[in-house]
Scaffold this active site. Structure first.
Site, mmCIF file in Angstrom:
data_model
loop_
_atom_site.group_PDB
_atom_site.id
_atom_site.type_symbol
_atom_site.label_atom_id
_atom_site.label_comp_id
_atom_site.label_asym_id
_atom_site.label_seq_id
_atom_site.Cartn_x
_atom_site.Cartn_y
_atom_site.Cartn_z
ATOM 1 N N GLU A 291 0.828 -1.219 0.000
ATOM 2 C CA GLU A 291 0.000 0.000 0.000
ATOM 3 C C GLU A 291 0.858 1.263 0.000
ATOM 4 O O GLU A 291 0.410 2.310 -0.453
ATOM 5 C CB GLU A 291 -0.934 0.020 1.229
ATOM 6 C CG GLU A 291 -2.223 -0.726 0.989
ATOM 7 C CD GLU A 291 -3.300 -0.495 2.042
ATOM 8 O OE1 GLU A 291 -3.109 0.308 2.973
ATOM 9 O OE2 GLU A 291 -4.351 -1.149 1.933
ATOM 10 N N HIS A 312 8.493 -26.479 -1.911
ATOM 11 C CA HIS A 312 7.820 -27.557 -2.649
ATOM 12 C C HIS A 312 6.600 -27.038 -3.398
ATOM 13 O O HIS A 312 5.750 -27.809 -3.835
ATOM 14 C CB HIS A 312 7.450 -28.689 -1.691
ATOM 15 C CG HIS A 312 8.683 -29.350 -1.138
ATOM 16 N ND1 HIS A 312 9.180 -30.535 -1.605
ATOM 17 C CD2 HIS A 312 9.555 -28.925 -0.180
ATOM 18 C CE1 HIS A 312 10.293 -30.837 -0.956
ATOM 19 N NE2 HIS A 312 10.539 -29.869 -0.080
ATOM 20 N N LYS A 426 -14.236 -0.258 -3.652
ATOM 21 C CA LYS A 426 -15.322 0.116 -2.729
ATOM 22 C C LYS A 426 -16.451 0.797 -3.492
ATOM 23 O O LYS A 426 -17.624 0.487 -3.291
ATOM 24 C CB LYS A 426 -14.797 1.096 -1.667
ATOM 25 C CG LYS A 426 -13.902 0.463 -0.625
ATOM 26 C CD LYS A 426 -13.637 1.482 0.474
ATOM 27 C CE LYS A 426 -12.449 1.111 1.304
ATOM 28 N NZ LYS A 426 -12.010 2.178 2.191
#
Ligand code: PA5
Length: 449
Positions: A291, A312, A426
């Protein structure tokens, strides 16, 4: 030293003069970060530099109140639900797993189980958490700086209803705690109106920089972690990382080295640890760096892995895939408790070559072998060594990474303290859900679905 940086495995990837050539940007970033003390010009986001002096200037009276609340919550609760998203929960979760254990809730302990909610909108997740609360005493800590974020607000509504049914409206005062802005926002108004105890997130400390405020302190104290030691770690780190000196300031050196690697096309950083207790710390790191730096078309993409587990799954790519990544390896020197590998007379599994030594030595050899393999495969490695997983180390490490990301962000010319990109989803979500005021956008989006 609580945290040391080694650039040994960058040899051949960065020439010494490259670091010298970013010194100008490091100096400029330092001036922006310490503009108030130095009397220089402020940079973008300068209103959110409160975390820099927080370890020295935090509110001692509120700190004691946090400890008292933690004691009360521990005494009257089997389960604590911490409601928050992003910077409002990641730091606390990271501290609990790093300092106590990734199995914290399953440990034999005299502190409550701690669950996190309000960080997703999954019906199954919330329903399962509701069933975990059945027959147990529950307290809520709701954390939101803005006090208006949808995910935690929704979870709070659901769990407050649950607690109202269980304890009645009068019982809520002993079971709901709010951490929010000191004056603004719906949550603050609600806390004041209902008489819930509340704690303050300072105006000048952004969400992802807030773990050393009550945002992190309250859940961390409830988990039985020594928050005095944690703050002491941050206090000492602040002193250590105060000067603009690439030789002695590892936080600045880390920022500068990352910047050099980025200029060389290394646009992905994989934060790697050899201990699952670091998993959530890596999530906190990814938010902090993602951010803060990922904007204006720039930034290093923060990724993470726990080895040898992820050797792995991701190991093939790291060794052999696109050469656009570097690793930052967290080398924790001592486990809390080692485990001795006994020799076996029959040696049916052929593992006697590992016996008569501690498991941590095997883990160390795995780390050393992997660093050599990955660097040989073209992946630069920065090593950050921590002596142990203590509260003090946690506080130190938080301050180290916060300092590094501020310097790094300023070096690349972005505002490290805003997150404008988070708003886009949003707006679309509100429009699609029919929130008043979003009618035009809704029509536009629905036409595209
Ligand atoms: O770093 C930030 O500011 C964000 O990640 C916030 O922590 C996150 O969006 C939650 O916001 P709030 O605490 O206002 O609910």
């Amino acid at each position: 030293m609580p945290l040391t940086l080694s650039a040994k495995y960058l040899e051949g990837f960065i020439a010494p003069h490259e670091l010298d050539r970013v010194t100008t940007q490091v100096n400029a970033a330092h001036k922006l970060m310490h503009y108030a003390k130095l009397g220089t010009e402020p940079g973008p986001g300068s209103d959110f530099l409160g975390w820099v002096d927080l370890p020295e200037k935090y509110d001692r009276e509120e700190f004691e109140r946090v400890k008292l609340a933690a004691k009360k919550i521990s005494a009257n609760s089997d389960v604590v639900i911490v409601i928050g998203i992003g910077g409002s929960y990641l730091g606390a979760r990271a501290a609990i797993e790093f300092v106590r254990s990734p199995f914290y809730n399953n440990l034999k302990k005299d502190t409550p189980d701690i669950y996190f909610s309000g960080n997703n909108i999954s019906a199954d997740y919330i329903n399962e958490l509701i069933s975990i609360c059945e027959g147990r005493d529950v307290s809520l800590i709701v954390i939101s700086k803005s006090g208006t974020t949808t995910e935690p607000a929704l979870a709070f509504r659901i769990f407050r209803d649950l607690l109202t049914k269980k304890y009645g409206a009068d019982g809520l005062k002993d079971r709901i705690y709010c951490v929010t802005d000191k004056a603004r926002g719906t949550l603050k108004q609600l806390a004041d109106a209902e008489g819930y105890e509340s704690f303050v997130i300072p105006d000048d400390v952004g969400g992802r920089f807030s773990v050393l405020t009550p945002v992190g302190l309250l859940p961390i104290a409830i988990a039985g972690i020594d928050i005095d030691a944690m703050m002491q770690g941050a206090i000492d780190a602040r002193e250590k990382y105060a000067e603009c000196d690439l030789e002695n300031n590892d936080a600045y050196r880390y920022a500068a080295l990352r910047n050099c690697l980025y200029r060389r096309g290394k646009s992905i950083e994989m934060l790697v640890a050899y201990d699952a207790a670091f998993t959530q710390m890596a999530e906190w790191f990814k938010q902090l760096f993602g951010e803060s730096e990922g904007k204006d078309g720039k930034g290093i993409f923060p990724a993470s892995a726990i080895f040898s587990t992820d050797l792995h799954s991701m190991g093939q790519f790291i060794q052999d895939g696109s050469r656009n990544l570097f690793e930052t390896v967290i080398n924790i020197e001592r486990p809390n408790q080692d485990l001795y590998i006994e020799s076996d007379a029959e040696n049916a599994d052929g593992l006697n070559f590992l016996s008569n030594q501690n498991l941590s030595i095997v883990n160390r050899k795995a780390m050393e072998g992997t660093i050599l393999a990955h660097t040989a495969g073209g992946v630069p490695n920065i090593i950050l060594t921590l002596p142990e997983k203590s509260a003090y180390e946690f506080g130190w490490m938080v301050y180290f990474f916060e300092t590094a990301v501020a310097i790094s962000g300023y070096m690349s010319g972005v505002n490290p303290f805003d997150q404008p990109g988070v708003e886009s989803y949003k707006k679309n979500m509100f429009a699609l859900l029919g929130k008043p005021g979003y009618e035009d956008l809704r029509a536009e989006l629905e036409a595209k679905i």
